[in-house]
Design an enzyme around this catalytic site. Structure first.
Site, PDB file in Angstrom:
ATOM      1  N   SER A 229       0.821  -1.202   0.000  1.00 12.85           N
ATOM      2  CA  SER A 229       0.000   0.000   0.000  1.00 12.85           C
ATOM      3  C   SER A 229       0.865   1.267   0.000  1.00 12.85           C
ATOM      4  O   SER A 229       1.683   1.440  -0.892  1.00 12.85           O
ATOM      5  CB  SER A 229      -0.948  -0.066   1.193  1.00 12.85           C
ATOM      6  OG  SER A 229      -2.082   0.693   0.935  1.00 12.85           O
ATOM      7  N   LYS A 233       4.070   2.190  -2.607  1.00 13.54           N
ATOM      8  CA  LYS A 233       4.389   3.387  -3.408  1.00 13.54           C
ATOM      9  C   LYS A 233       5.848   3.752  -3.138  1.00 13.54           C
ATOM     10  O   LYS A 233       6.629   4.029  -4.056  1.00 13.54           O
ATOM     11  CB  LYS A 233       3.485   4.565  -3.006  1.00 13.54           C
ATOM     12  CG  LYS A 233       1.976   4.276  -2.984  1.00 13.54           C
ATOM     13  CD  LYS A 233       1.195   5.522  -2.518  1.00 13.54           C
ATOM     14  CE  LYS A 233      -0.162   5.239  -1.880  1.00 13.54           C
ATOM     15  NZ  LYS A 233      -1.211   4.698  -2.682  1.00 13.54           N
ATOM     16  N   TRP A 320     -10.074   0.505  -5.063  1.00 10.45           N
ATOM     17  CA  TRP A 320      -9.462   1.789  -4.677  1.00 10.45           C
ATOM     18  C   TRP A 320      -8.042   1.917  -5.248  1.00 10.45           C
ATOM     19  O   TRP A 320      -7.602   2.989  -5.607  1.00 10.45           O
ATOM     20  CB  TRP A 320      -9.457   1.856  -3.148  1.00 10.45           C
ATOM     21  CG  TRP A 320      -9.077   3.161  -2.516  1.00 10.45           C
ATOM     22  CD1 TRP A 320      -8.102   3.360  -1.581  1.00 10.45           C
ATOM     23  CD2 TRP A 320      -9.693   4.449  -2.711  1.00 10.45           C
ATOM     24  NE1 TRP A 320      -8.050   4.674  -1.203  1.00 10.45           N
ATOM     25  CE2 TRP A 320      -9.024   5.365  -1.880  1.00 10.45           C
ATOM     26  CE3 TRP A 320     -10.735   4.909  -3.527  1.00 10.45           C
ATOM     27  CZ2 TRP A 320      -9.360   6.719  -1.832  1.00 10.45           C
ATOM     28  CZ3 TRP A 320     -11.069   6.269  -3.467  1.00 10.45           C
ATOM     29  CH2 TRP A 320     -10.378   7.148  -2.631  1.00 10.45           C
ATOM     30  N   HIS A 371      -7.667  -5.607   0.102  1.00  9.71           N
ATOM     31  CA  HIS A 371      -6.433  -4.839   0.277  1.00  9.71           C
ATOM     32  C   HIS A 371      -5.611  -5.343   1.469  1.00  9.71           C
ATOM     33  O   HIS A 371      -5.977  -5.111   2.607  1.00  9.71           O
ATOM     34  CB  HIS A 371      -6.870  -3.382   0.511  1.00  9.71           C
ATOM     35  CG  HIS A 371      -5.766  -2.411   0.555  1.00  9.71           C
ATOM     36  ND1 HIS A 371      -5.080  -2.024  -0.562  1.00  9.71           N
ATOM     37  CD2 HIS A 371      -5.214  -1.732   1.589  1.00  9.71           C
ATOM     38  CE1 HIS A 371      -4.159  -1.142  -0.221  1.00  9.71           C
ATOM     39  NE2 HIS A 371      -4.219  -0.946   1.078  1.00  9.71           N
TER      40      HIS A 371
END
Ligand code: GCU
Length: 394
Positions: A229, A233, A320, A371
């Site tokens: 998550s 990044k 998302w 997720h």
């Protein structure tokens, strides 16, 4: 009932697009620009990294001139798990305002030695430090199964984000960035290319790589970086900046990570900048609802890994984070990987839930479910990285 509704709203805000048919037409900036031969790639790669630095993540401090490491170790044997060494590494360096240190926990397989150095998975982790430092329970959100990793002969290291830049919009610049005079108190205001938290986390991971380079029982040629998550990044950006990471993996990293921003599917640039202004540089805000003006998109971040290996793990119910947008970043990185002699990926190669696709130095999977970083994901990362390391050695 109300709680369930609220939860659903948090998981999938309704004002955002989850309909593939409503993805706008878009044109991506070119990966290669003027480059058309392998020897042109290093320069184009450097230009791409600079664009991300200036427009998305911000400029990190320079690498420290001198760095020192202190370690303490214990041998741990949990029932049913291989014997491992838990090593706490304190990484210390001088900054313009004095000494600074960060801690990394490494779990090494028994038998790692100068003759048989262990390849390493570096996990950027945003859950608070705990003792034992790395849990063996899957339900944790950025779970780290050190047992199976050690059983595969690999080490795993955990870089804690809080040591360098707390994940908090008020305090993110209170540690590393303050030490380098890059905090708001010193500067008055963040410059347009001011270093964001994601870049600071990756910078901290590079200091762990400095440690690997001089630790005899770790294999500095075979160090992977990954995160889940927000940390996914950070892992892709760290991998793009620091070519010493040979395998770069993001798990469910979504907007600002592996997903193409121009698709505006799930989380958008405006939304992420509103919720997490400290993650990126201030200039990234100019692209709120204005994605087409970005001089980059996330396919160029995937491309910046070439000729090293890059992987994105998605989850089928994680709209998302835009699983298809994460896959398409890898596809659109084709020109850079083709230049390095790799086969092309096509949009039709996107697997169904439960499927994996690996072509040359790129890999992707779509885990069924939501997720999270699961055993399922780790198994694929272990397999991909070990294959890549083997191919590089052959
Ligand atoms: C939020 C954020 C995402 C991020 C995620 C996480 O959902 O919108 O961009 O990836 O938090 O880090 O868990």
């Amino acid at each position: 009932m109300l709680a369930a509704l609220l939860l659903a709203a948090v998981a999938a805000p309704q004002e955002f697009n989850y309909d593939e048919a409503k993805v706008p037409d878009y044109t991506l900036p070119p990966v290669l620009a003027e480059a058309d031969a392998p020897e042109d790639w290093p320069q184009r790669r450097a230009e791409i990294v600079k664009l991300f630095e200036q427009h998305v993540y911000g400029v990190t401090p320079p690498a420290p001139e001198s760095i020192a490491f202190e370690t303490s170790s214990e041998t741990v044997q949990w029932e049913g798990w291989p014997e491992v060494e838990w090593r706490d590494v304190t990484i210390a360096y001088e900054t313009p305002s004095g000494p600074f240190s960060q801690g990394v926990t490494v779990v090494l397989p028994a038998g790692a030695s100068a003759e048989k150095p262990a390849p390493v998975f570096t996990l950027i982790r945003y859950t608070p430090r705990s003792r034992p430092p790395i849990s063996k329970d899957e339900p944790e959100r950025d779970y780290c199964p050190w047992g199976p990793i050690a059983a595969a002969g690999c080490a795993v290291a955990v870089v804690y984000v809080d040591d360098v830049a707390p994940d908090d919009k008020e305090r993110f610049d209170s540690k590393l960035l303050k030490a380098y005079g890059l905090d708001r108190e010193t500067l008055g205001e963040r410059p347009a290319d001011g270093c964001g938290a994601l870049a600071a986390w990756g910078w901290g991971a590079s200091r762990f790589l400095d440690y690997c380079e001089q630790a005899e029982d770790l294999d500095a040629e075979r160090v992977a970086i990954l995160g889940h998550s927000r940390a996914g990044k950070a892992a892709w950006w760290a991998g793009a900046r620091d070519p010493r990471f040979s395998v770069v993996i993001s798990n469910n990293s979504g907007c600002g990570g592996a997903a193409l921003s121009r698709r505006r599917f799930g989380e958008t640039v405006a939304k992420i900048n509103d919720s997490f202004p400290h993650w990126f540089c201030p200039r990234f805000r100019t692209y709120d609802n204005n994605e087409d003006a970005l001089p980059v998109d996330q396919h160029m971040l995937a491309a910046a890994m070439a000729p090293r290996a890059v992987y994105a793990g998605s989850a089928s119910e994680d709209g998302w984070a835009d699983p298809r947008g994460e896959f398409l970043s890898l596809v659109e990185a084709n020109p850079a990987f083709a230049l390095c002699g790799d086969p092309r990926l096509a949009p039709e190669d996107m697997p169904e839930p439960g499927g994996v696709v690996t072509k040359g130095r790129r890999g992707y999977h779509l885990r069924p479910g939501g997720h999270s970083l699961k055993k399922y994901d780790w198994e694929r990362y272990l397999q991909f990285a070990t294959e890549q390391w083997k191919n590089a050695a052959d």
